[in-house]
Design a protein around this motif. Structure first.
Motif, PDB file in Angstrom:
ATOM      1  N   HIS A  62       0.839  -1.201   0.000  1.00  9.89           N
ATOM      2  CA  HIS A  62       0.000   0.000   0.000  1.00  9.89           C
ATOM      3  C   HIS A  62       0.878   1.256   0.000  1.00  9.89           C
ATOM      4  N   GLU A  65       1.708   3.356   3.037  1.00 14.44           N
ATOM      5  CA  GLU A  65       2.312   2.571   4.113  1.00 14.44           C
ATOM      6  C   GLU A  65       3.793   2.341   3.795  1.00 14.44           C
ATOM      7  N   LYS A 138      -3.482   4.689  -1.408  1.00 15.69           N
ATOM      8  CA  LYS A 138      -2.991   3.342  -1.094  1.00 15.69           C
ATOM      9  C   LYS A 138      -2.685   2.513  -2.343  1.00 15.69           C
ATOM     10  N   HIS A 201       2.107  -4.186   6.640  1.00 12.40           N
ATOM     11  CA  HIS A 201       1.224  -3.040   6.409  1.00 12.40           C
ATOM     12  C   HIS A 201       1.284  -2.154   7.643  1.00 12.40           C
ATOM     13  N   THR A 202       0.631  -0.969   7.580  1.00 13.72           N
ATOM     14  CA  THR A 202       0.381  -0.186   8.787  1.00 13.72           C
ATOM     15  C   THR A 202      -1.102   0.154   8.786  1.00 13.72           C
TER      16      THR A 202
HETATM   17 ZN   LIG Z   1      -2.207  -1.864   4.017  1.00 15.71          ZN
END
Ligand SMILES: [Zn+2]
Length: 290
Positions: A62, A65, A138, A201-202
């Motif tokens: 993403h 991220e 994203k 991910h975050t």
């Molecule tokens: Zn993500």
């Protein structure tokens, strides 16, 4: 040491530069191109170890991220350092394939906005609701959410998300694996037949480990160990399809994890980097141990 301290963000150019520095400094790190992004940027894998079991970690799927890319690169560096110093780091049993920057075009877009002279400037602005602020973006540069691209419940995810065209997030593309970044991950995964995978991910300090009861029996306990190592929570998720770990679990029936690093609002601030890394390192080390 891989860091973001001296950077105003972390672009693909920073990644490429640090990859070059790391491979020069540590003969134990091999860089392998696994494909190209929409804009023709090489997707670089970094490989460590020579063990019989191939395992995989990826990051920056993403765009906003992108902080996960230097986090994973720092881990690669720490492993190489440990190996050079003769410390045990689990790399005798495994070969670790990392892809720290899966979405380079998106990561740059999320930080700098539309590059000057960009051929798709008008489309991108429209997909972004007319705004020039791409910090929440994203997707990849074609407005496709790469973590809705994988052939595991792709149609279900499309209905759930309700995005009918390119957008900052949630649009799964015209068909599964339409985007070169997602297709490259699938190609690599099928070729190497990883015994387990982990995607960074975050944010949320959570670890997802299941997919429609397709996961192997050991996955839940494994997720518990990973979570305990970093002070995160292991979460059984429902109502999610078409992500990388979903597809991996579905196709291979082996352990696949999504790790949501850190806490806050994406993009997480660079000031959080060191603290995020401190929690993440033991999780990744535990993943290597298996
Ligand atoms: Zn993500």
């Amino acid at each position: 040491m891989v860091t973001v301290k001296n950077f105003n963000g972390y672009r693909n150019a920073d990644y490429v530069k640090q990859v070059r520095e790391l491979t020069r400094r540590y003969p134990g790190i091999r860089a392998r191109p696994i494909g190209q992004s929409v804009l023709g940027e090489p997707l670089l894998a970094l490989v460590l170890g020579a063990g019989p079991e191939a395992i995989h970690m990826n990051a920056a799927v993403h765009a906003n991220e992108w902080i996960t890319a230097p986090l994973l690169l720092r881990f690669v560096e720490r492993l190489a350092e440990a190996r050079e110093a003769g410390e045990a780091c689990g790399l005798d049993a495994v070969t670790l394939w990392t892809v720290p920057m899966v979405n380079p075009d998106g990561a740059d877009l999320a930080q700098d906005g539309i590059p000057p002279g960009c051929a798709r400037a008008e489309e991108l602005a429209a997909w972004n609701g007319g705004s020039g602020d791409f910090r929440r973006w994203k997707a990849n540069i074609r407005g496709v959410d790469l973590n809705d691209q994988f052939p595991a419940g792709w149609e279900l995810e499309r209905e759930r998300r309700g995005a009918s065209g390119p957008a900052p997030q949630d649009y799964g593309g015209p068909h599964p694996l339409s985007e070169p970044e997602a297709a490259a991950l699938v190609r690599l995964t099928r070729e190497m037949r990883f015994s387990r995978v982990l995607s960074l991910h975050t944010q949320g300090k959570e670890i997802y480990w299941n997919y429609r009861e397709r996961e192997p029996r050991e996955a839940e306990a494994f997720a518990g160990r990973l979570a305990a190592a970093g002070g995160y929570r292991a979460v059984k998720l429902t109502g999610s399809d078409a992500g990388y770990k979903d597809w991996f679990i579905d196709e291979f029936r082996r352990p696949g994890f999504t790790v949501e690093v850190g806490e806050g609002v994406n993009p997480l601030p660079l000031e959080d980097f060191e603290e995020m890394y401190k929690e993440l390192e033991p999780i990744l080390a535990e993943f290597i141990r298996g």
